[in-house]
Motif scaffolding. Structure first.
Motif, PDB file in Angstrom:
ATOM      1  N   MET A  72       0.954  -1.238   0.064  1.00 41.34           N
ATOM      2  CA  MET A  72      -0.099  -0.171   0.001  1.00 41.34           C
ATOM      3  C   MET A  72       0.761   1.170   0.086  1.00 41.34           C
ATOM      4  O   MET A  72       0.536   2.160  -0.833  1.00 41.34           O
ATOM      5  CB  MET A  72      -0.957   0.045   1.298  1.00 41.34           C
ATOM      6  CG  MET A  72      -1.960  -1.088   1.255  1.00 41.34           C
ATOM      7  SD  MET A  72      -3.008  -0.892   2.821  1.00 41.34           S
ATOM      8  CE  MET A  72      -4.018   0.453   2.294  1.00 41.34           C
ATOM      9  N   LEU A  73       1.978   1.119   0.765  1.00 45.87           N
ATOM     10  CA  LEU A  73       2.764   2.322   0.961  1.00 45.87           C
ATOM     11  C   LEU A  73       3.811   2.606  -0.452  1.00 45.87           C
ATOM     12  O   LEU A  73       3.948   3.538  -0.971  1.00 45.87           O
ATOM     13  CB  LEU A  73       3.621   2.271   2.075  1.00 45.87           C
ATOM     14  CG  LEU A  73       3.163   2.423   3.411  1.00 45.87           C
ATOM     15  CD1 LEU A  73       3.955   2.183   4.681  1.00 45.87           C
ATOM     16  CD2 LEU A  73       1.996   3.259   3.850  1.00 45.87           C
ATOM     17  N   SER A  74       4.102   1.483  -0.923  1.00 41.52           N
ATOM     18  CA  SER A  74       4.734   1.612  -2.088  1.00 41.52           C
ATOM     19  C   SER A  74       3.869   2.068  -3.349  1.00 41.52           C
ATOM     20  O   SER A  74       4.395   2.795  -4.265  1.00 41.52           O
ATOM     21  CB  SER A  74       5.251   0.083  -2.623  1.00 41.52           C
ATOM     22  OG  SER A  74       6.245  -0.253  -1.784  1.00 41.52           O
ATOM     23  N   LEU A  75       2.619   1.829  -3.376  1.00 41.83           N
ATOM     24  CA  LEU A  75       1.797   2.224  -4.251  1.00 41.83           C
ATOM     25  C   LEU A  75       1.671   3.809  -4.143  1.00 41.83           C
ATOM     26  O   LEU A  75       1.324   4.748  -5.110  1.00 41.83           O
ATOM     27  CB  LEU A  75       0.331   1.536  -4.082  1.00 41.83           C
ATOM     28  CG  LEU A  75      -0.096   0.298  -4.784  1.00 41.83           C
ATOM     29  CD1 LEU A  75      -1.408  -0.243  -4.335  1.00 41.83           C
ATOM     30  CD2 LEU A  75       0.133   0.157  -6.216  1.00 41.83           C
ATOM     31  N   SER A  76       1.629   4.397  -2.994  1.00 41.97           N
ATOM     32  CA  SER A  76       1.849   5.913  -2.757  1.00 41.97           C
ATOM     33  C   SER A  76       3.137   6.459  -3.392  1.00 41.97           C
ATOM     34  O   SER A  76       2.961   7.232  -3.980  1.00 41.97           O
ATOM     35  CB  SER A  76       1.859   6.190  -1.357  1.00 41.97           C
ATOM     36  OG  SER A  76       0.437   5.550  -0.805  1.00 41.97           O
ATOM     37  N   VAL A  77       4.057   5.675  -3.460  1.00 41.77           N
ATOM     38  CA  VAL A  77       5.320   6.308  -4.057  1.00 41.77           C
ATOM     39  C   VAL A  77       5.329   6.077  -5.387  1.00 41.77           C
ATOM     40  O   VAL A  77       5.656   7.162  -6.173  1.00 41.77           O
ATOM     41  CB  VAL A  77       6.638   5.227  -3.378  1.00 41.77           C
ATOM     42  CG1 VAL A  77       7.789   5.746  -4.343  1.00 41.77           C
ATOM     43  CG2 VAL A  77       6.776   5.661  -1.974  1.00 41.77           C
TER      44      VAL A  77
END
Length: 292
Positions: A72-77
């Motif tokens: 989920m956080l990598s998708l934000s990046v």
């Protein structure tokens, strides 16, 4: 204890500095640190529950919960960088984790010998993920919210931890110098917390919040809001910090442990460091919605 904390604290500050001051590269470090912190919290809560005979799928929760949050956080990046390949990769990983957990639960119910116990353990494991993962994700969304995100996260962390620091200093001084000592708030949950320390912590949180207001007024960087908003935010985040600290204390007392873990020398576990953020990530989001 102090010598270990003297090592751990500067390392944590250095990591935070990289994430705040160099967000272009710091965001990758943030994803790793936040995901590891969440995974450690999953492990710690599972171990505490095991201490009172409450069974969960500890390893699965750490593995899939950590990977889910990492995705989920990598998708934000990926959204910030505009990387299509990165978006597809981590979306697929996110779907894999989600489907693995969902269908593992159904297969356990279908083929497992201890069907009720396995289903209960699965639901408890999902509960751990939601309880510990939501605060980390909320803080992460603060960080990834546009150009002011890193400064906003720094603001939340400083104001929140000022409550802890002020509470400790004023509580210690009032206990030492007031006739008869200080006045305890909830001795059944946290014997050391006092009214004097709590008031001092709130005052320090508001003072730190005002420093950020003056920084914004001078540099036009940071969170765009009025003086009254900064004062209100300082008070509310201080109360949220206090509530988070008490919440973890209640859990540890229920489970009969002193520290949530021993990952961080001199500080205990990841949950011991992040407990004051249990509510404040979500609280800050709400405060930002009503900026004035």
């Amino acid at each position: 204890m102090f010598k270990y904390r003297a090592i751990s604290f500067p390392i944590l500050i250095a990591l935070l500095a990289v994430m705040i001051l160099w967000p272009e590269w710091g965001r990758y470090l943030f994803v790793v640190v936040a995901s590891l912190a969440a995974a450690m919290m999953f492990r710690e809560i599972g171990a505490m529950l095991r201490n009172i005979g409450v069974a969960v799928f500890e390893k699965s929760t750490v593995l899939f919960g950590g990977l889910f949050l990492f995705s989920m956080l990598s998708l934000s990046v990926a959204r910030q960088t505009g990387s299509r390949a990165m978006t597809i990769l981590f979306f697929l990983l996110l779907m894999f984790c989600m489907l693995a957990v969902i269908y593992a639960g159904w297969l356990l119910l279908l083929f497992g010998k201890e069907k009720k116990e396995n289903f209960d353990r699965m639901l408890r494991s999902v509960g751990i993920f939601l309880l510990a993962g939501t605060p980390v994700y909320a803080l992460s969304m603060v960080y990834f919210e546009g150009s002011e995100g890193p400064v906003a996260l720094f603001y939340v962390m400083m104001v929140t931890k000022s409550m802890d620091t002020g509470g400790y200093i004023f509580g210690m001084l009032s206990g030492k110098y007031l006739p008869g000592g200080n006045h305890k708030i909830v001795p059944s949950i946290s014997p050391k917390k006092s009214w004097e320390g709590t008031i001092g912590g709130v005052l320090l949180s508001v003072a730190v919040s005002l420093l950020f207001y003056w920084y914004h007024a001078e540099s036009s960087n940071g969170i765009s809001a009025s003086l009254a908003w900064y004062i209100l935010a300082g008070v509310i985040l201080a109360v949220g910090s206090f509530a988070g600290d008490l919440t973890e204390s209640a859990l540890k007392r229920t489970c009969g442990v002193k520290d949530s873990g021993h990952w961080i020398p001199g500080m205990g576990g990841a949950f011991d460091v992040l407990d004051s953020f249990i509510y404040n990530g979500v609280i800050f989001w709400i405060l930002c919605l009503f900026r004035f």
